[in-house]
Design an enzyme around this catalytic site. Structure first.
Site: not given
Ligand code: KDG
Length: 318
Positions: A35, A38, A91, A107, A168, A229, A258, A261, A297
């Site tokens: 995130a 990004n 991931y 992972d 997030n 949002t 993404g 972000d 992303d």
């Molecule tokens: O916002 C996108 C993210 O979810 C992705 O880049 C993965 O950072 C990440 C996460 O921890 O989910």
């Protein structure tokens, strides 16, 4: 002075071609995803001088991430860990499509960043930046990253750097009660809060409309600005008692990961240029729309494209 510094984990994102299952695919596309990086990439592509701080193993996989972020103009500030004693988080992303959702498998346990301490990072960069951004993913990774997140937010606050935080919430990393307690401890160090309405309801236990949620959070925690949002219903921002609404720009969604972000990246890039809140919301929303049209992303876009979206100029350019 650096415009923007972000802090957080970047993973390798591994995804099979569309229409293929993780179980059976022979091919995985490898891209950097996280995130906070990004946001740094999105903002750098829109003209900001952006740095991203993190910790990675000094291995081909760690360097792979840094090389990709650098290629978009981001300046990494990385604490390098011994390759034999640390790992890169990954991931896996399998794109869904009706009636199957998109599936993310993490992972990332014990990734290098879980041991990051402030004194391993170029914290001067945070103090010298105009804006510092991190998200609610980082404190979920380990107690140490939670403490380092607080320390960096403090450093930013003491230096007069504007601090933003995107909630997030990631249900695969922790539960709502633990997350809420951690977020509320951090809120006193945050100037601009980005929060998806769903997370405000389900994790922060807020009721009512996006505007009511923004008012409640601003009153309770003293944020300078709250941006709520609402997915395809657009965003609402509250600042100094005034409310600003922003619709989403239509986009054909190729890959939604993404998008939030990208919104933050466009918003922050425009604020850093001196844009007012309505302009920042337009830039956020337009950058998010452009992100949705591309794979990966990252919001790989340009200021001219964002302006075209805002001015309604899409279509074929030839
Ligand atoms: O916002 C996108 C993210 O979810 C992705 O880049 C993965 O950072 C990440 C996460 O921890 O989910």
């Amino acid at each position: 002075m650096t415009d923007l510094v972000t802090f957080g984990e970047t993973m390798l994102r591994l995804s099979p071609p569309r229409g293929e299952r993780l179980e059976t695919t022979r091919d995985l596309t490898v891209q950097a995803g996280g995130a906070e990086s990004n946001v740094a990439v999105g903002a750098a592509r829109l003209g900001a001088d952006a740095r991203w701080l993190s910790k990675l193993p000094d291995s081909p996989l760690g360097r792979r991430i840094v090389t990709e972020l650098r290629s978009h103009g981001v300046r990494p500030g990385v604490a390098w860990a011994d390759a034999d004693e640390s790992r890169v988080g990954t991931y896996y992303l399998e794109h869904g499509g009706e009636p199957r959702g998109t599936n993310v498998i993490y992972d990332r346990a014990d990734a290098a960043i879980t041991t990051v301490e402030p004194d391993e990072l170029p914290t001067d960069a945070v103090a010298e930046a105009e804006w510092f951004h991190t998200t609610g993913i980082t404190p979920a990774l380990s107690e140490t990253t939670a403490e380092t997140t607080t320390a960096l937010l403090r450093t930013a606050g003491e230096a007069g750097t504007t601090r933003s935080f995107d909630l997030n919430y990631r249900a695969k990393l922790w539960d709502p009660e633990t997350a809420r307690a951690a977020y509320e401890d951090l809120f006193e160090h945050v100037d601009t809060l980005f929060v998806p309405r769903r997370d405000a309801r389900e994790v922060l236990d807020r009721e009512g409309s996006a505007v009511e949620i923004a008012h409640g959070l601003a009153t309770e925690f003293g944020f300078d600005t709250v941006v709520v949002t609402r997915g395809l219903e657009g965003a609402v921002a509250l600042h100094d008692g005034s409310v600003y609404e922003q619709d989403v720009y239509e986009a054909e969604t190729f890959d939604a990961i993404g998008t939030g972000d990208a919104f933050v990246a466009g918003f922050v890039a425009e604020r850093l240029r001196g844009g007012d809140l309505p302009a920042a919301l337009r830039w956020g929303s337009a950058t998010a729309a452009l992100k949705r049209t591309t794979d990966g992303d990252l919001a790989v876009t340009t200021p001219a494209e964002v302006r075209d979206v805002i001015e309604g100029e899409g279509g074929i350019d030839r």
